[in-house]
Structure formats: structure tokens, C-alpha cells
Design a protein around this motif. Sequence first.
Motif, short mmCIF file in Angstrom:
data_model
loop_
_atom_site.label_atom_id
_atom_site.label_comp_id
_atom_site.label_asym_id
_atom_site.label_seq_id
_atom_site.Cartn_x
_atom_site.Cartn_y
_atom_site.Cartn_z
N ARG A 52 78.72 58.81 -26.14
CA ARG A 52 79.11 57.99 -27.29
C ARG A 52 78.89 58.71 -28.62
O ARG A 52 79.57 58.44 -29.60
N MET A 53 77.92 59.62 -28.65
CA MET A 53 77.64 60.35 -29.88
C MET A 53 78.64 61.48 -30.09
O MET A 53 78.97 61.84 -31.21
N GLY A 54 79.15 62.05 -29.00
CA GLY A 54 80.11 63.14 -29.12
C GLY A 54 79.47 64.51 -29.10
O GLY A 54 80.17 65.53 -29.04
N PHE A 55 78.14 64.55 -29.17
CA PHE A 55 77.39 65.81 -29.04
C PHE A 55 76.02 65.46 -28.50
O PHE A 55 75.63 64.29 -28.44
N ASP A 56 75.29 66.47 -28.11
CA ASP A 56 73.99 66.25 -27.47
C ASP A 56 73.00 65.66 -28.47
O ASP A 56 72.69 66.26 -29.50
N LYS A 57 72.46 64.49 -28.16
CA LYS A 57 71.60 63.77 -29.09
C LYS A 57 70.28 64.48 -29.38
O LYS A 57 69.64 64.18 -30.39
N GLN A 58 69.88 65.39 -28.53
CA GLN A 58 68.62 66.07 -28.81
C GLN A 58 68.72 67.00 -30.01
O GLN A 58 67.72 67.52 -30.49
N PHE A 59 69.95 67.18 -30.54
CA PHE A 59 70.15 68.00 -31.73
C PHE A 59 70.49 67.16 -32.96
O PHE A 59 70.95 67.68 -33.97
N LEU A 60 70.26 65.86 -32.87
CA LEU A 60 70.52 64.96 -34.00
C LEU A 60 69.72 65.38 -35.23
O LEU A 60 68.55 65.79 -35.13
N ARG A 61 70.35 65.21 -36.39
CA ARG A 61 69.68 65.52 -37.66
C ARG A 61 69.77 64.32 -38.61
O ARG A 61 70.79 63.64 -38.66
N ILE A 62 68.71 64.11 -39.34
CA ILE A 62 68.67 63.13 -40.42
C ILE A 62 68.33 63.89 -41.69
O ILE A 62 67.28 64.53 -41.77
N ASP B 144 55.95 46.00 -37.31
CA ASP B 144 57.29 46.42 -37.75
C ASP B 144 58.19 45.19 -37.69
O ASP B 144 58.81 44.90 -36.67
N TYR B 145 58.26 44.48 -38.79
CA TYR B 145 58.98 43.20 -38.80
C TYR B 145 60.45 43.35 -38.43
O TYR B 145 61.05 42.47 -37.81
N SER B 146 61.04 44.46 -38.79
CA SER B 146 62.48 44.69 -38.52
C SER B 146 62.73 45.41 -37.21
O SER B 146 63.89 45.71 -36.87
N PHE B 147 61.66 45.75 -36.47
CA PHE B 147 61.77 46.44 -35.18
C PHE B 147 62.43 47.81 -35.31
O PHE B 147 63.08 48.29 -34.38
N ASN B 148 62.26 48.45 -36.46
CA ASN B 148 62.86 49.77 -36.65
C ASN B 148 62.30 50.82 -35.70
O ASN B 148 62.97 51.83 -35.43
N MET B 149 61.09 50.59 -35.20
CA MET B 149 60.49 51.57 -34.30
C MET B 149 61.16 51.61 -32.93
O MET B 149 60.84 52.47 -32.11
N PHE B 150 62.09 50.68 -32.69
CA PHE B 150 62.83 50.68 -31.42
C PHE B 150 64.31 51.07 -31.59
O PHE B 150 65.08 51.01 -30.63
N ILE B 151 64.68 51.48 -32.78
CA ILE B 151 66.08 51.85 -33.02
C ILE B 151 66.46 53.06 -32.18
O ILE B 151 65.73 54.05 -32.11
N ASN B 152 67.63 52.98 -31.53
CA ASN B 152 68.24 54.12 -30.85
C ASN B 152 69.53 54.49 -31.57
O ASN B 152 70.33 53.60 -31.88
N LEU B 153 69.73 55.76 -31.81
CA LEU B 153 70.98 56.23 -32.40
C LEU B 153 71.90 56.67 -31.26
O LEU B 153 71.85 57.82 -30.81
N ASN B 154 72.73 55.74 -30.80
CA ASN B 154 73.54 55.99 -29.60
C ASN B 154 74.94 56.50 -29.91
O ASN B 154 75.61 57.02 -29.03
N SER B 155 75.40 56.31 -31.14
CA SER B 155 76.78 56.66 -31.49
C SER B 155 76.84 57.23 -32.90
O SER B 155 75.88 57.13 -33.68
N LYS B 156 77.99 57.80 -33.25
CA LYS B 156 78.18 58.31 -34.62
C LYS B 156 78.08 57.17 -35.63
O LYS B 156 77.57 57.36 -36.74
N GLU B 157 78.54 55.99 -35.23
CA GLU B 157 78.44 54.83 -36.12
C GLU B 157 76.98 54.47 -36.39
O GLU B 157 76.60 54.20 -37.54
#
Length: 205
Positions: A18-28, A176-189
Motif C-alpha cells: 500500500r505504501m509503494g516502497f519498503d516501509k523500513q525506509f520511511l522518512r519524516i 496518550d489521549y489521541s492514541f498517537n503511539m499506536f499510529i501505523n503509516l500503512n499508505s502514502k495517504e
Amino acid sequence: MWKFFKTAVILAGGKSSRMGFDKQFLRINKVRIMEKLIHELSKEFEDIIIVTNKPEEYKKDGVRIISDEIKEFGPLSGIHVGIKQSKSRYVYFIACDMPNVNLNYIRYMKKVLTNSKANACIAKRKGKFEPFNAFYSVDILPKIEKRITLNRRSISGLIDIIEPIFIEESVLKKYDYSFNMFINLNSKEDLEIYNRKNKQEENYV
């Protein structure tokens, strides 16, 4: 000396279709999420393991780089080898597409597990498990291997049989009121939304 909470494992496997590339190379903001995870986890853990199908892509300074022993079982393969290689009774697991490390929550889970006979500490919200940002005991290794022998890949199926301590939603909100610690970045969106939110927060500050 056998320690309770020495090892943390970052799972860097997955096909990332879904990301289109290997997620282990994700950058923020041009920084690899993997580097951020290592930096944050090193504040709380002496031993950090990366489980990856591309070990050649990593420097080995300060971390251990390993690969699945048993292939094609998805995250269960990573949990399996991470537990086998652990230097502590409990092993912390997070995925490489989870950019937010909450050290206070990790410390809380450690307190919960201390003097406990539980085999894991896992968050539960809206009736569903959060299998990562969680601790698992090395004692569950035989149960994992049995499930692999039976060709059962489901992590939720494993959780059903290992007698974990569940952290309920009301407690999670304190950390973490917004549960941000469980966010997964699964797609480009997902990545675009996360980047936009970060920029907005930076501008606000």
C-alpha cells in the motif's frame, strides 16, 4: 544476570504494497523513522534488535541486525526470532511504521509486568488488541512455534492463548489521549496526513 526489560525489537519486515516502497525506509522530515525509533528506544533499553529482510541496508553500530528464521509468517516470524534472540525475560516490540514512541507508557508497562506472572502486556481499545507497542515474554516461544507448525499466522490468535495483561482504553488515554503511539503509516495517504499534522504542530510551536 537475567534481566526483565533489556531488549527492544523493531520489526522491519513486510511487503509494504500500500505504501509503494519498503516501509523500513520511511522518512519524516528527511529523517528515517528507523533512526528515530533507535534513538528513542535506546533511552530505555540496553539491547535493540532490528528484524529485517534487508540486513545489508543497515549499519550495525549499537544495534543487532537479524532476519526471520522462519519465513512467510508475517509479523509472527519477527516476534518468533526477536524472542529467540532476546537478552531479557520480556521483550518490547514495535513496528518500523510506528513513528511515535511513548517512553512514559513503556515505563508504565514495565511497572505492570514487574512481579507479574503474565506472558505479555498489550493494549486493548474498542475491543481490539494493539499487538505492537507491547511486551511479550520469552516464555511464549513454544506456543509461537506450535502455531507456526500448525500454519497459524494470526497474532490475535496467539494473544488469545498467552494470558496477557490488557491495558484498557481509560488507562491508555492517561498516557496518550489521541492514541498517537499506536499510529501505523500503512499508505502514502497516511504518510501525507502525518507530515501535514507535524508541520502544523511545528508552526503552532
